[in-house]
Enzyme design. Structure first.
Site, PDB file in Angstrom:
ATOM      1  N   ASP A 190       0.771  -1.361  -0.010  1.00  0.00           N
ATOM      2  CA  ASP A 190      -0.116   0.037   0.079  1.00  0.00           C
ATOM      3  C   ASP A 190       0.815   1.198   0.127  1.00  0.00           C
ATOM      4  O   ASP A 190       1.999   1.164   0.118  1.00  0.00           O
ATOM      5  CB  ASP A 190      -0.838   0.009   1.199  1.00  0.00           C
ATOM      6  CG  ASP A 190      -1.631   1.257   1.367  1.00  0.00           C
ATOM      7  OD1 ASP A 190      -2.514   1.690   0.671  1.00  0.00           O
ATOM      8  OD2 ASP A 190      -1.602   1.970   2.568  1.00  0.00           O
TER       9      ASP A 190
ATOM     10  N   ASP B 186      -0.146   5.026   1.155  1.00  0.00           N
ATOM     11  CA  ASP B 186      -0.148   5.979   2.150  1.00  0.00           C
ATOM     12  C   ASP B 186      -0.334   5.402   3.550  1.00  0.00           C
ATOM     13  O   ASP B 186      -1.325   4.621   3.779  1.00  0.00           O
ATOM     14  CB  ASP B 186      -1.194   7.059   2.071  1.00  0.00           C
ATOM     15  CG  ASP B 186      -1.017   8.515   2.790  1.00  0.00           C
ATOM     16  OD1 ASP B 186      -0.083   8.440   3.593  1.00  0.00           O
ATOM     17  OD2 ASP B 186      -1.899   9.356   2.492  1.00  0.00           O
TER      18      ASP B 186
ATOM     19  N   ASP C   1      -1.971  -0.767   6.240  1.00  0.00           N
ATOM     20  CA  ASP C   1      -1.867   0.059   7.436  1.00  0.00           C
ATOM     21  C   ASP C   1      -3.404   0.090   7.663  1.00  0.00           C
ATOM     22  O   ASP C   1      -3.684   0.051   8.850  1.00  0.00           O
ATOM     23  CB  ASP C   1      -1.337   1.440   7.539  1.00  0.00           C
ATOM     24  CG  ASP C   1      -1.913   2.243   6.596  1.00  0.00           C
ATOM     25  OD1 ASP C   1      -2.765   3.234   7.091  1.00  0.00           O
ATOM     26  OD2 ASP C   1      -2.073   2.229   5.262  1.00  0.00           O
TER      27      ASP C   1
END
Length: 240
Positions: free
Chosen positions: A24, A26, A177
């Site tokens: 991923d 950000d 995240d």
């Protein structure tokens, strides 16, 4: 987890991933929280929506999906790509790399480990941040406009695996995240490493990743060969 504080003290563990790594963006490679907050405050004023309401649900989701709910008339790719392209240009100083990200990506690039970025951001946003922060650029990229449905739909990670030529999802590691991204990786059948960089430990745990670490300083490439890339996870969350 009760009242006992979580501890990141699990002994080092190693695992092979023959299919490669899917990152991923950000919250996993970079932290652009401050920039995104400023950005959505401006957009919120434009569309007449409290920025706090937007920020409660926007992380890990595509902007177009957020706008479909809050401002349908702006939910088109021309607007979204223009809007997101301004982020790195206007707030370049407000983004930083996630601890350990640069070292891990440099190591992956040096060892020629197959990897890709799979993100809810658009092409202008991703390329803009990688350029501003001078981070390694992957040969393979899956962005928001590539798929019909964003995370937690697994389509983006299935496309990422296809770009890497991976046929066994259990041999691919997703690094994420957000709970939506973690669920997308698991729904695609991949192994998932969850980072506690943007959400609480409890939120990350509830999404069901296979391992949980604070950030990428806990991840190291220890080998790459016929069995794939061997990673070591240090100081992972003790869940028992």
């Amino acid at each position: 987890m009760g009242s006992v504080a979580p501890t990141f003290s699990a002994p080092p563990t190693r695992a092979f991933f023959k299919g490669g790594l899917l990152f991923d963006m950000d919250g996993t490679i970079i932290d652009s929280t401050d920039a995104v907050v400023k950005h959505w405050h401006i957009i919120g004023k434009e569309i007449g929506v409290d920025p706090a309401v937007i920020l409660e649900t926007s992380h890990g989701r595509r902007s177009i999906d957020t706008l479909k709910v809050l401002s349908p008339e702006r939910a088109n790719w021309d607007y979204v790509k223009h809007m997101e392209g301004l982020l790195p240009k206007n707030y370049g100083e407000d983004a930083v790399e996630i601890p350990g990200a640069r070292a891990l990506l440099d190591q992956i690039k040096t060892d020629n480990v197959p990897w890709a970025i799979v993100t809810s951001g658009t092409t202008p946003l991703v390329s803009g941040w990688l350029n501003v922060l001078k981070l390694p650029v992957p040969e393979n990229l899956v962005v928001a406009e590539d798929v019909e449905n964003g995370k937690p739909d697994p389509a983006c990670y299935l496309m990422g695996m296809d770009k890497l030529g991976a046929t066994d999802p259990s041999q691919v590691l997703v690094l994420e995240d957000s709970p939506a991204g973690i669920r997308a990786g698991k729904a695609a059948g991949c192994k998932v490493l969850g980072l506690v960089t943007s959400h609480t430990v409890e939120q990350v745990v509830s999404a069901g990743p296979d391992w949980i670490v604070k950030d990428l300083t806990s991840v190291k490439v220890v080998g790459f060969g016929e069995k794939g890339v061997e990673l070591e996870f240090r100081d992972a969350l003790v869940t028992n």
